[in-house]
Every structure is written in C-alpha cells, then in structure tokens.
Design an enzyme around this catalytic site. Structure first.
Site, PDB file in Angstrom:
ATOM      1  N   LYS A 112      13.671 -26.659-114.520  1.00 15.71           N
ATOM      2  CA  LYS A 112      12.476 -26.415-114.000  1.00 15.71           C
ATOM      3  C   LYS A 112      11.243 -27.688-114.331  1.00 15.71           C
ATOM      4  O   LYS A 112      10.368 -27.634-113.462  1.00 15.71           O
ATOM      5  CB  LYS A 112      11.762 -25.121-114.673  1.00 15.71           C
ATOM      6  CG  LYS A 112      12.642 -23.952-113.981  1.00 15.71           C
ATOM      7  CD  LYS A 112      11.891 -22.478-114.180  1.00 15.71           C
ATOM      8  CE  LYS A 112      12.657 -21.610-113.616  1.00 15.71           C
ATOM      9  NZ  LYS A 112      11.869 -20.244-113.658  1.00 15.71           N
ATOM     10  N   LYS A 195      21.709 -22.490-107.442  1.00 13.45           N
ATOM     11  CA  LYS A 195      21.395 -20.972-107.546  1.00 13.45           C
ATOM     12  C   LYS A 195      20.336 -20.705-106.793  1.00 13.45           C
ATOM     13  O   LYS A 195      19.115 -21.274-106.618  1.00 13.45           O
ATOM     14  CB  LYS A 195      20.860 -20.891-109.073  1.00 13.45           C
ATOM     15  CG  LYS A 195      20.280 -19.192-109.504  1.00 13.45           C
ATOM     16  CD  LYS A 195      19.995 -19.490-110.922  1.00 13.45           C
ATOM     17  CE  LYS A 195      18.465 -19.255-110.953  1.00 13.45           C
ATOM     18  NZ  LYS A 195      17.807 -18.184-110.115  1.00 13.45           N
ATOM     19  N   LYS A 198      13.945 -17.128-106.641  1.00  8.85           N
ATOM     20  CA  LYS A 198      12.792 -16.542-106.204  1.00  8.85           C
ATOM     21  C   LYS A 198      11.837 -17.479-105.678  1.00  8.85           C
ATOM     22  O   LYS A 198      10.941 -17.671-104.683  1.00  8.85           O
ATOM     23  CB  LYS A 198      11.997 -15.676-107.101  1.00  8.85           C
ATOM     24  CG  LYS A 198      12.479 -14.124-107.022  1.00  8.85           C
ATOM     25  CD  LYS A 198      11.460 -13.440-108.001  1.00  8.85           C
ATOM     26  CE  LYS A 198      12.269 -13.031-109.435  1.00  8.85           C
ATOM     27  NZ  LYS A 198      11.698 -13.761-110.591  1.00  8.85           N
TER      28      LYS A 198
HETATM   29  P1  ATP Z   1      12.269 -17.786-110.663  1.00 10.76           P
HETATM   30  O1  ATP Z   1      12.647 -18.849-109.536  1.00 10.76           O
HETATM   31  O2  ATP Z   1      10.820 -17.593-110.868  1.00 10.76           O
HETATM   32  O3  ATP Z   1      13.103 -18.363-111.994  1.00 10.76           O
HETATM   33  P2  ATP Z   1      14.579 -16.176-110.450  1.00 10.76           P
HETATM   34  O4  ATP Z   1      14.962 -15.796-109.068  1.00 10.76           O
HETATM   35  O5  ATP Z   1      15.439 -17.244-111.182  1.00 10.76           O
HETATM   36  O6  ATP Z   1      13.213 -16.535-110.211  1.00 10.76           O
HETATM   37  P3  ATP Z   1      14.301 -14.314-112.600  1.00 10.76           P
HETATM   38  O7  ATP Z   1      13.139 -13.460-112.926  1.00 10.76           O
HETATM   39  O8  ATP Z   1      14.144 -15.773-113.397  1.00 10.76           O
HETATM   40  O9  ATP Z   1      14.557 -14.764-111.131  1.00 10.76           O
HETATM   41  O10 ATP Z   1      15.522 -13.729-113.362  1.00 10.76           O
HETATM   42  C1  ATP Z   1      15.821 -12.241-113.159  1.00 10.76           C
HETATM   43  C2  ATP Z   1      17.144 -11.918-113.269  1.00 10.76           C
HETATM   44  O11 ATP Z   1      18.080 -12.239-112.182  1.00 10.76           O
HETATM   45  C3  ATP Z   1      17.897 -12.658-114.513  1.00 10.76           C
HETATM   46  O12 ATP Z   1      18.881 -11.661-115.053  1.00 10.76           O
HETATM   47  C4  ATP Z   1      18.820 -13.814-113.816  1.00 10.76           C
HETATM   48  O13 ATP Z   1      19.820 -14.183-114.708  1.00 10.76           O
HETATM   49  C5  ATP Z   1      19.053 -13.145-112.429  1.00 10.76           C
HETATM   50  N1  ATP Z   1      19.510 -13.997-111.350  1.00 10.76           N
HETATM   51  C6  ATP Z   1      18.512 -15.081-110.911  1.00 10.76           C
HETATM   52  N2  ATP Z   1      18.956 -15.819-110.104  1.00 10.76           N
HETATM   53  C7  ATP Z   1      20.088 -15.417-109.916  1.00 10.76           C
HETATM   54  C8  ATP Z   1      21.351 -15.486-108.777  1.00 10.76           C
HETATM   55  N3  ATP Z   1      21.123 -16.607-108.082  1.00 10.76           N
HETATM   56  N4  ATP Z   1      22.679 -15.099-109.108  1.00 10.76           N
HETATM   57  C9  ATP Z   1      22.709 -14.252-109.911  1.00 10.76           C
HETATM   58  N5  ATP Z   1      21.597 -13.623-110.674  1.00 10.76           N
HETATM   59  C10 ATP Z   1      20.635 -14.170-110.816  1.00 10.76           C
HETATM   60 MG    MG Z   2      14.801 -17.722-113.079  1.00  7.10          MG
END
Ligand code: ATP
Ligand code: MG
Length: 330
Positions: A112, A195, A198
């Site tokens: 990040k 990955k 969001k």
């Molecule tokens: P950001 O980009 O803001 O970090 P994010 O999509 O990574 O958002 P988080 O809020 O950081 O989401 O994570 C929420 C949950 O979703 C965590 O348990 C994380 O491990 C899971 N997660 C996030 N992205 C993935 C993915 N691509 N596949 C499976 N699990 C995911």
């Molecule tokens: Mg995340």
C-alpha cells in the site's frame, strides 16, 4: 460458544466480490455456531486519506451490506470500530511490545505504501497490523475468518498475544486465522496476478456488490483471459480463466471439474456470460436489501449503537485486565 471476530474497511462505496467470497459468506455460515463480532473498521480506513462525508456514508453502506448478505444483528454483534475506544487504547499498549523490524516485515504496508509513495504514507498505515491485533484480542477471539492477504497480520496477532501473556501473565486467547482453501484470494479481472481490492486504482477489473448488473456484466465480458482458448483451470499458465472458474464455482457451489466439462469445446464468451448471470443473481437481492436498509439511516445507527454497547462491555473487561497487568493504577 467460541468467539469469532472479523471486519472490513469502509474504504469504498461498495464491497467487492473478493470480500464477499473470501470473508462475508464465511461469516454468514459461521454466525450460528460462534459468538460473532463483525466490525466496520473505520479506524483502519483512515490510514489512507478519506473524505469525511464519504467515510460516514461508506460506514453505513458497509454495515448495511453485512446485514443484506445475511448477518443477523440480533444474533451477532455488529458495530463500528470508532464507537469502542478500547481498540485504540489496546493498540497503544501493543505498539509498545511490537518490534520495529517485526512491523517492517508486514507486506501489506509495503504494497500500500508503494501505491501512495513512501513519503505520502502515514505512520498509521505502518501500525495498521497492530491495531488489527488489538481488534482481535479485545474479544478473546478464537477464530478470525479472513482472506489470504490477512494471514500475516493474524500471525503477528498471535505473536503479540503470546508475548504479552508470557511477559505479564495469561491475558489473551491466542487466535487462529480461518482461511478458506481455493477461494481465499479473488484476483482483479484486468490483472489476474493482483488481488481484487475495493480501493484499487482502476475499477476496470473490480466487481462491486452494489454496482448495477449491466456495469458488472461489461467488466466480466472484458476480463483478461489468454490466447489458448481452452476453458481449463491452470492457475500458473491461465490465471485469468482460472480466476473466472473459481468465482463461478464458489457462487454456484459446483466443482471446477464439472464446470470444465460443461464448457468443453466452448469459448470464453460463454463462460463469461454464464458467470455474469450468476453474479447478478447473487448480488441483486443484496443490492436491493442494502438500499432498503439505507433508506432508514436512523434505524441502522440504532442497530449499530446497540452493537457497540455489547462490544464495549466485552472490550472494556479485557482492557481493564490489561491495564492491571501492566501496572496502570485505576
Ligand atoms: P482495501 O483496498 O481498502 O484494502 P479490500 O478489498 O482489501 O479493501 P479489506 O476491508 O481490506 O478489503 O478486507 C476485508 C476482508 O476481505 C478481509 O478479510 C480480506 O482478507 C478479504 N479480502 C479482501 N480482498 C480479497 C480478495 N481479493 N479475495 C479474498 N478475500 C479478500
Ligand atoms: Mg485490504
């Protein structure tokens, strides 16, 4: 009942497919057999810049999506992290028993901070995993259902719990991560090496739960595949197609082999069309229910306040014990 804790950042106006498959569906399935705490982790979200009005809206939207996907706020404790001040208080204590080198090894910070530039990155982004350890340890958590990307943070949480217990006496349950095989990492549709996230820079490969069906359909139809033309799972050589197969398999509850058989001799377009339909069937009811819940923000806030009351009780009990152990007079 054993205790479960997990959370998501209100860092976007919608959750994404990876959050849903990697975490949220597990939460829904597990809430019956656990004393479950589901948190909207807004303290984590501000480790990167957030617009205040948007953050408030996204916090409600995230909570609404939990409920719309099947989290029952009567059964589970659903709350917003900043409404339970013990999270920041315990995080401070844990900061003081975390090694600088230990924190520097966390790969999420490396990823990040690369995106934002090392100098533009906040110290909060650096200490993010320590706050996450506090989140988990406050509730004497047994199980933390997360995606693969959070494995290292849960490992750090275990190390910190063990360290605190051995220095100051038994205080914390040492938690375990639960990471679903196969579905723990959904990849970006445009970059199947990365990955899905969001807060990805480009939304082209990002499937959002709350997007209209036609937007999602377009993104799926444009997903990166390969020139080989065969619908076959091969993560190494066919990451794009393999990602689509995984998603299709999870959302339909079917084995990958049976899907390969169904699509034998057919083109990628057919698989994508079928996938777009399944994603639509899965997300349309969630989207509709989310809109209903958001139409009454006062009721949603009331539910969250109730959750925060319950969370505060448990968290404060743990924090009191921690303060006693380390010699803070009360
Ligand atoms: P950001 O980009 O803001 O970090 P994010 O999509 O990574 O958002 P988080 O809020 O950081 O989401 O994570 C929420 C949950 O979703 C965590 O348990 C994380 O491990 C899971 N997660 C996030 N992205 C993935 C993915 N691509 N596949 C499976 N699990 C995911
Ligand atoms: Mg995340």
């Amino acid at each position: 009942k054993p205790v479960l804790f997990s959370g998501m950042q209100p860092s976007s106006d919608s959750l994404q497919l990876g959050n849903y498959i990697g975490a949220l569906t597990q939460w829904v399935n597990m809430q019956q057999s656990f004393d479950a705490f589901f948190c909207v982790v807004n303290l984590h979200a501000i480790t990167v810049p957030q617009d205040p009005a948007e953050l408030a809206a996204r916090t409600r939207r995230t909570a609404a999506q939990y409920i719309a996907a099947g989290i029952d706020p009567e059964r589970s404790t659903l709350f917003v992290q900043s409404q339970v001040s013990a999270h920041t208080e315990l995080a401070w204590v844990l900061n003081t028993i975390t090694g600088f080198g230990e924190a520097s090894r966390m790969t999420q910070f490396k990823d990040k901070s690369q995106k934002h530039g090392a100098d533009a990155s906040s110290v909060g982004l650096f200490t993010y995993p320590i706050l996450m350890a506090a989140d988990i340890l406050l509730y004497q958590t047994d199980i933390v259902p997360v995606g693969e990307d959070q494995r290292q943070h849960v490992e750090l949480t275990r190390d910190l719990a063990t360290r605190f217990n051995s220095r100051f006496g038994d205080t914390f349950v040492v938690p375990e991560a639960q990471i679903q095989k196969g579905t723990a990492k959904v990849y970006d549709l445009q970059n199947p090496e990365a990955k899905m996230s969001k807060s990805a820079e480009s939304e082209a490969g990002l499937i959002k739960v709350l997007d209209p069906a036609n937007v999602t359909r377009k993104k799926i139809m444009r997903a990166v595949t390969d020139a080989d033309g065969e619908i076959r799972y091969d993560r190494e050589n066919k990451p794009g197609v393999s990602n689509l197969l995984t998603i299709y398999s999870v959302l339909t509850g079917r084995m990958i082999e049976s899907i390969e058989q169904e699509f034998e001799g057919r083109g990628y377009g057919d698989l994508k069309k079928a996938l777009a339909e399944v994603v639509d069937e899965t997300f349309t009811p969630i989207r509709e229910r989310t809109e209903e819940l958001l139409a009454d923000p006062a009721e949603l806030d009331r539910l969250l306040a109730k959750g925060a009351d319950r969370a505060n009780e448990v968290a404060t009990a743990t924090l009191d014990r921690v303060y006693d152990r380390i010699g803070f007079i009360r």
